[in-house]
Design a protein around this motif. Structure first.
Motif, short mmCIF file in Angstrom:
data_model
loop_
_atom_site.label_atom_id
_atom_site.label_comp_id
_atom_site.label_asym_id
_atom_site.label_seq_id
_atom_site.Cartn_x
_atom_site.Cartn_y
_atom_site.Cartn_z
N UNK A 13 11.98 25.78 9.24
CA UNK A 13 11.53 24.92 10.34
C UNK A 13 10.21 24.25 9.98
N UNK A 14 9.30 25.00 9.37
CA UNK A 14 8.02 24.42 8.95
C UNK A 14 8.23 23.32 7.91
N UNK A 15 9.16 23.52 7.00
CA UNK A 15 9.45 22.49 6.00
C UNK A 15 10.06 21.25 6.65
N UNK A 16 10.89 21.45 7.67
CA UNK A 16 11.46 20.31 8.40
C UNK A 16 10.36 19.52 9.09
N UNK A 17 9.39 20.21 9.67
CA UNK A 17 8.28 19.54 10.34
C UNK A 17 7.42 18.79 9.32
N UNK A 18 7.21 19.36 8.14
CA UNK A 18 6.45 18.66 7.09
C UNK A 18 7.18 17.39 6.66
N UNK A 19 8.50 17.47 6.54
CA UNK A 19 9.27 16.28 6.19
C UNK A 19 9.18 15.25 7.31
N UNK A 20 9.24 15.73 8.56
CA UNK A 20 9.14 14.82 9.70
C UNK A 20 7.78 14.12 9.71
N UNK A 21 6.72 14.85 9.40
CA UNK A 21 5.39 14.22 9.37
C UNK A 21 5.32 13.14 8.30
N UNK A 22 5.94 13.38 7.16
CA UNK A 22 5.92 12.33 6.12
C UNK A 22 6.74 11.13 6.57
N UNK A 23 7.83 11.36 7.29
CA UNK A 23 8.64 10.24 7.78
C UNK A 23 7.98 9.52 8.96
N UNK A 24 7.18 10.25 9.74
CA UNK A 24 6.48 9.62 10.86
C UNK A 24 5.41 8.64 10.38
N UNK A 25 5.01 8.75 9.13
CA UNK A 25 4.03 7.81 8.60
C UNK A 25 4.69 6.50 8.16
N UNK A 26 6.00 6.40 8.32
CA UNK A 26 6.75 5.19 8.02
C UNK A 26 7.23 4.57 9.33
N UNK A 27 7.74 3.35 9.30
CA UNK A 27 8.21 2.74 10.55
C UNK A 27 9.61 3.18 11.00
N UNK A 28 10.17 4.21 10.39
CA UNK A 28 11.50 4.69 10.78
C UNK A 28 11.45 5.16 12.23
N UNK A 29 12.42 4.80 13.05
CA UNK A 29 12.44 5.27 14.45
C UNK A 29 12.50 6.79 14.54
N UNK A 30 11.84 7.35 15.55
CA UNK A 30 11.78 8.80 15.71
C UNK A 30 13.17 9.39 15.88
N UNK A 31 14.07 8.68 16.54
CA UNK A 31 15.43 9.22 16.71
C UNK A 31 16.13 9.39 15.37
N UNK A 32 15.87 8.52 14.41
CA UNK A 32 16.46 8.68 13.08
C UNK A 32 15.82 9.85 12.33
N UNK A 33 14.53 10.04 12.54
CA UNK A 33 13.81 11.15 11.90
C UNK A 33 14.35 12.48 12.39
N UNK A 34 14.69 12.54 13.68
CA UNK A 34 15.23 13.77 14.27
C UNK A 34 16.44 14.25 13.49
#
Length: 167
Positions: A74-95
């Motif tokens: 879960x922590x690794x998933x959150x780290x990946x999400x944080x790296x994707x949140x720094x891009x313009x990808x929509x949050x729903x796609x990041x989920x």
């Protein structure tokens, strides 16, 4: 006697605690869990690849990483999400890219681990990268020299901090 249980002053790598995963088991387990981070990873399958039972694998993994296999993942998933949140990808796609069941599950987990919602984290990241670093302003007209330093908190509101320099 198990060589892992002997404390040594030898400059080689530190001995692993008794009952912990060996180096190859740790590498293989992490590799398997991270390979398909967006899909459901069964801990029993990872344990099988490490030639261990599920319960022994879980205990040994926690001794090495400090987290249960599921907690670490879960922590690794959150780290990946944080790296994707720094891009313009929509949050729903990041989920879904990070393997969460739905948006609310992602938001709850992210908020619990990071202390801030994903949207607020993205806004704070965007604000921090778009603002050039401001140098402190020294107001020499004030007799005891104050340095005014504008800060931006996690919510995006700015606040001032005063530092007094005593001569």
């Amino acid at each position: 006697m198990n060589p892992q249980s002997v404390n040594s002053d030898h400059p080689q790598a530190l001995a692993r605690p008794l009952g912990a995963l060996s180096g190859w088991q740790e590498r293989r387990a992490k590799e398997l869990m991270l390979r398909d981070i967006g899909s459901c990873v069964r801990i029993s399958e990872v344990a099988e690849h490490c030639n261990l039972s599920r319960s022994h694998f879980s205990r040994a993994f926690k001794k090495v990483t400090g987290h249960s296999p599921q907690g670490w993942l879960v922590r690794m998933k959150i780290e990946k999400a944080k790296s994707l949140l720094s891009t313009p990808i929509p949050i729903t796609d990041i989920v879904y890219e990070c393997g969460f069941a739905d948006h609310s599950h992602f938001t709850r987990t992210f908020s619990r681990l990071e202390g801030i919602t994903p949207k607020a984290w993205r806004r704070a990241f965007d604000h921090a990268t778009s603002q050039p670093t401001q140098r402190p302003v020294i107001d020499r007209n004030i007799p005891d020299w104050r340095i005014l330093d504008n800060l931006v908190d996690g919510i995006g509101q700015s606040r001032s901090r005063e530092l007094r320099i005593v001569n």
